[in-house]
Write a protein that holds these residues in place. Structure first.
Motif, short mmCIF file in Angstrom:
data_model
loop_
_atom_site.label_atom_id
_atom_site.label_comp_id
_atom_site.label_asym_id
_atom_site.label_seq_id
_atom_site.Cartn_x
_atom_site.Cartn_y
_atom_site.Cartn_z
N PHE A 138 -4.13 -10.45 -42.82
CA PHE A 138 -4.56 -11.73 -43.34
C PHE A 138 -6.05 -11.68 -43.64
N GLU A 139 -6.52 -12.65 -44.39
CA GLU A 139 -7.95 -12.76 -44.70
C GLU A 139 -8.61 -13.69 -43.70
N SER A 140 -9.60 -13.17 -43.01
CA SER A 140 -10.36 -14.00 -42.08
C SER A 140 -11.72 -14.32 -42.70
N ALA A 141 -12.51 -15.10 -42.01
CA ALA A 141 -13.85 -15.43 -42.49
C ALA A 141 -14.73 -14.19 -42.59
N TYR A 142 -14.33 -13.13 -41.87
CA TYR A 142 -15.12 -11.90 -41.84
C TYR A 142 -14.52 -10.80 -42.72
N GLY A 143 -13.47 -11.13 -43.47
CA GLY A 143 -12.83 -10.15 -44.33
C GLY A 143 -11.41 -9.89 -43.89
N PRO A 144 -10.82 -8.81 -44.39
CA PRO A 144 -9.43 -8.50 -44.03
C PRO A 144 -9.29 -8.25 -42.53
N ALA A 145 -8.18 -8.75 -41.98
CA ALA A 145 -7.91 -8.58 -40.55
C ALA A 145 -6.42 -8.33 -40.37
N GLU A 146 -6.07 -7.89 -39.20
CA GLU A 146 -4.66 -7.59 -38.92
C GLU A 146 -4.33 -7.97 -37.48
N VAL A 147 -3.16 -8.56 -37.31
CA VAL A 147 -2.65 -8.84 -35.97
C VAL A 147 -1.92 -7.59 -35.51
N ASP A 148 -2.34 -7.05 -34.37
CA ASP A 148 -1.67 -5.88 -33.82
C ASP A 148 -1.00 -6.27 -32.50
N ALA A 149 -0.37 -5.30 -31.85
CA ALA A 149 0.35 -5.58 -30.61
C ALA A 149 -0.57 -6.13 -29.53
N LEU A 150 -1.80 -5.63 -29.46
CA LEU A 150 -2.74 -6.11 -28.46
C LEU A 150 -3.09 -7.59 -28.70
N THR A 151 -3.21 -7.96 -29.96
CA THR A 151 -3.48 -9.36 -30.29
C THR A 151 -2.31 -10.24 -29.86
N VAL A 152 -1.10 -9.78 -30.11
CA VAL A 152 0.09 -10.53 -29.69
C VAL A 152 0.09 -10.70 -28.18
N VAL A 153 -0.23 -9.64 -27.46
CA VAL A 153 -0.28 -9.71 -26.00
C VAL A 153 -1.34 -10.73 -25.56
#
Length: 142
Positions: A47-62
């Motif tokens: 997804f696009e965040s305020a800081y540029g492209p970003a990604e949700v990974d498994a650690l983010t889900v946790v």
């Protein structure tokens, strides 16, 4: 008699700790399975965040599973000792927050369809998990 009371109190506390831990671990496992299915279905989780492209990974889900659920369940487990009415309130608030965060966080992010569905299901999965955990805390209070 005093020792017996301490033992019961200590056992009850350990019971609540175990309930909170089991609730959080269950939610993490379920959400990681949903995340893996979303990846297998072609979800990029980018997804696009305020800081540029970003990604949700498994650690983010946790992290997004553990932090709110652990804080909420711990607060209820502790406060219910003094204010038993906290549990019925939490039985309403927890599912509402879990579901309300779908349109507030997931939809506006602009994920692809598989990512949106998977992340939305991660939020939805917190509803039964938190309800079961809260009911177990209520049962341990008796």
């Amino acid at each position: 008699m005093v020792q017996q009371t301490r033992t019961r109190s200590h056992t009850r506390r350990l019971g609540r700790v175990a309930i909170v831990a089991l609730t959080v671990v269950t939610a993490v496992v379920v959400n990681l399975v949903i995340f893996a299915i979303g990846r297998a279905a072609g979800g990029s989780f980018r997804f696009e965040s305020a800081y540029g492209p970003a990604e949700v990974d498994a650690l983010t889900v946790v992290g997004f599973t553990v932090v709110p659920l652990l804080l909420g369940m711990t607060a209820v487990a502790l406060l219910a000792r003094v204010w038993p009415w906290v549990i019925p309130v939490a039985l309403v608030v927890a599912p509402v927050l879990a579901l309300a965060t779908v349109p507030l966080m997931t939809f506006p992010a602009g994920f692809d369809a598989p990512s949106t569905v998977a992340l939305s299901l991660c939020h939805v999965a917190l509803v039964p998990t938190s309800i079961v955990g809260l009911l177990a805390v209520r049962g341990s209070a008796t």
